[in-house]
Design a protein around this motif. Sequence first.
Motif, mmCIF file in Angstrom:
data_model
loop_
_atom_site.group_PDB
_atom_site.id
_atom_site.type_symbol
_atom_site.label_atom_id
_atom_site.label_comp_id
_atom_site.label_asym_id
_atom_site.label_seq_id
_atom_site.Cartn_x
_atom_site.Cartn_y
_atom_site.Cartn_z
ATOM 1 N N ALA A 52 41.139 37.230 37.955
ATOM 2 C CA ALA A 52 39.973 37.626 38.745
ATOM 3 C C ALA A 52 39.590 39.078 38.486
ATOM 4 C CB ALA A 52 40.252 37.412 40.230
ATOM 5 N N GLN A 53 40.579 39.899 38.150
ATOM 6 C CA GLN A 53 40.322 41.322 37.886
ATOM 7 C C GLN A 53 39.970 41.587 36.418
ATOM 8 O OE1 GLN A 53 43.459 43.858 39.346
ATOM 9 N NE2 GLN A 53 43.245 43.173 41.462
ATOM 10 N N GLY A 54 39.906 40.528 35.604
ATOM 11 C CA GLY A 54 39.533 40.713 34.211
ATOM 12 C C GLY A 54 40.687 40.950 33.268
ATOM 13 N N GLN A 55 41.876 40.481 33.645
ATOM 14 C CA GLN A 55 43.073 40.576 32.819
ATOM 15 C C GLN A 55 43.418 42.025 32.433
ATOM 16 O OE1 GLN A 55 43.190 37.642 29.609
ATOM 17 N NE2 GLN A 55 41.514 36.512 30.585
ATOM 18 N N PRO A 56 43.520 42.923 33.412
ATOM 19 C CA PRO A 56 43.809 44.332 33.092
ATOM 20 C C PRO A 56 45.235 44.520 32.581
ATOM 21 C CG PRO A 56 43.935 43.967 35.450
ATOM 22 C CD PRO A 56 43.411 42.694 34.858
ATOM 23 N N ALA A 57 45.407 45.501 31.697
ATOM 24 C CA ALA A 57 46.738 45.840 31.190
ATOM 25 C C ALA A 57 47.399 46.897 32.056
ATOM 26 C CB ALA A 57 46.638 46.343 29.751
ATOM 27 N N GLU A 58 46.605 47.594 32.847
ATOM 28 C CA GLU A 58 47.126 48.635 33.724
ATOM 29 C C GLU A 58 46.236 48.737 34.952
ATOM 30 O OE1 GLU A 58 44.923 52.342 31.437
ATOM 31 O OE2 GLU A 58 47.059 52.007 31.130
ATOM 32 N N GLY A 59 46.555 49.682 35.828
ATOM 33 C CA GLY A 59 45.805 49.826 37.076
ATOM 34 C C GLY A 59 46.503 49.126 38.218
ATOM 35 N N LEU A 60 46.125 49.464 39.425
ATOM 36 C CA LEU A 60 46.759 48.905 40.609
ATOM 37 C C LEU A 60 46.495 47.415 40.743
ATOM 38 C CD1 LEU A 60 45.978 51.712 43.227
ATOM 39 C CD2 LEU A 60 48.184 51.248 42.124
ATOM 40 N N VAL A 61 47.489 46.701 41.220
ATOM 41 C CA VAL A 61 47.368 45.262 41.430
ATOM 42 C C VAL A 61 46.545 44.965 42.685
ATOM 43 C CG1 VAL A 61 48.656 43.146 41.956
ATOM 44 C CG2 VAL A 61 49.528 44.757 40.234
ATOM 45 N N ILE A 62 46.860 45.649 43.765
ATOM 46 C CA ILE A 62 46.236 45.347 45.056
ATOM 47 C C ILE A 62 44.959 46.165 45.219
ATOM 48 C CG2 ILE A 62 46.583 45.192 47.541
ATOM 49 C CD1 ILE A 62 48.326 43.320 45.809
ATOM 50 N N ARG A 63 43.847 45.525 44.830
ATOM 51 C CA ARG A 63 42.513 46.114 44.948
ATOM 52 C C ARG A 63 41.610 45.121 45.675
ATOM 53 N NH1 ARG A 63 41.199 50.395 41.611
ATOM 54 N NH2 ARG A 63 42.867 51.103 40.220
ATOM 55 N N ASP A 64 40.590 45.647 46.345
ATOM 56 C CA ASP A 64 39.685 44.764 47.081
ATOM 57 C C ASP A 64 38.653 44.146 46.139
ATOM 58 O OD1 ASP A 64 37.701 46.681 46.640
ATOM 59 O OD2 ASP A 64 37.905 47.566 48.632
ATOM 60 N N SER A 65 37.729 43.407 46.701
ATOM 61 C CA SER A 65 36.735 42.686 45.887
ATOM 62 C C SER A 65 35.812 43.614 45.124
ATOM 63 C CB SER A 65 35.908 41.756 46.787
ATOM 64 O OG SER A 65 35.246 42.502 47.807
ATOM 65 N N LEU A 66 35.741 44.888 45.534
ATOM 66 C CA LEU A 66 34.908 45.870 44.837
ATOM 67 C C LEU A 66 35.700 46.644 43.793
ATOM 68 C CD1 LEU A 66 32.881 47.301 47.868
ATOM 69 C CD2 LEU A 66 32.182 45.539 46.230
ATOM 70 N N GLY A 67 37.002 46.373 43.724
ATOM 71 C CA GLY A 67 37.843 47.066 42.766
ATOM 72 C C GLY A 67 38.485 48.326 43.292
ATOM 73 N N ASP A 68 38.315 48.602 44.580
ATOM 74 C CA ASP A 68 38.904 49.808 45.170
ATOM 75 C C ASP A 68 40.317 49.538 45.673
ATOM 76 O OD1 ASP A 68 36.552 51.305 44.791
ATOM 77 O OD2 ASP A 68 35.691 50.494 46.652
ATOM 78 N N PRO A 69 41.219 50.539 45.596
ATOM 79 C CA PRO A 69 42.580 50.366 46.117
ATOM 80 C C PRO A 69 42.570 50.048 47.609
ATOM 81 C CG PRO A 69 42.441 52.318 44.721
ATOM 82 C CD PRO A 69 41.029 51.854 44.955
ATOM 83 N N VAL A 70 43.378 49.106 48.014
ATOM 84 C CA VAL A 70 43.467 48.738 49.429
ATOM 85 C C VAL A 70 44.242 49.808 50.182
ATOM 86 C CG1 VAL A 70 44.422 47.056 51.059
ATOM 87 C CG2 VAL A 70 43.291 46.280 48.958
#
Length: 295
Positions: free
Chosen positions: A193-211
């Motif tokens: 759902a997040q576009g298969q990222p190789a890095e970055g935080l796992v827990i992000r909201d629907s807008l891509g912001d850190p929860v």
Amino acid sequence: MSPLQLIGDRRARELTPSDIEAALRKLATVGGIKGKPLSHRSRTYALGALRQAFKFAQREGWLQGNPAALAKVQGKPAKTRQSQRWTVAQLQGFRAYVDSAYATPARLAAEPWVPAAMRLALCGLRRSEVLGLGWGSVDIEQGTVDIHVSRTASGPGRSTAIGAPKTANSVRRVAVETLHPGTHAVLRALWLAQGQPAEGLVIRDSLGDPVHPDTLSWRFKTLCSEAGVPFPGAIHATRHTLATALEEAGVPSNQGAALLGHDVQTYQRFYLVTDQDAAGAAATVAGSIFATASG
């Protein structure tokens, strides 16, 4: 305020147990944030750190004695942890409810992070560890996560900070799929759902912001109500549930402590909850032993 602010200008070899207890009493009145009292638990942690420091000095031959080993934290904990855990059935019920509730496409689209965050918490990760987990530390195929970062609230507003885990023992690998089968599928769905990222935080909201940490805690509390299980006081209490279940299953304390990222002493002191149910179970076992012996 820390013990070092109260006794740090003294020679270590001159300190006595009474000096350390006096510092702990001071912390009980003004040792916390903004001069508020420091909790019994925090003072116990502080004393434990002092004991380890003096023990190291003894081992290196710098000191002959360990005054912290004879010191005690005065007073009693403000409250017990009797209600701050679930039964295994309640944990399973909560997990099943979350899986079912977020099988609804609309709800999953609105909060895609929730199923993964809740499963990670049920695996014994601290809230800061759940929120600090990055995709580079997730092995979806093997169903493991590596814990070496934490993310906590910092200052006013919604700001957060990323840093090291709570303790050195916190750095660990957790087999989340082994703990809760199906977790790898939940993580994979979020990854896709997040576009298969190789890095970055796992827990992000629907807008891509850190929860934010408060958001995770609030959602956990509301899900407890929806699932029909008691709110155990904090999401952190899931760690107590896991520790108690492991102990009752006969898992050695060193293994349980490793899973939760603690030393054995802290694990046994703070995570193994005792209550009337435990006392009754122990009495039943003891009775069967004595009955067999008398027969």
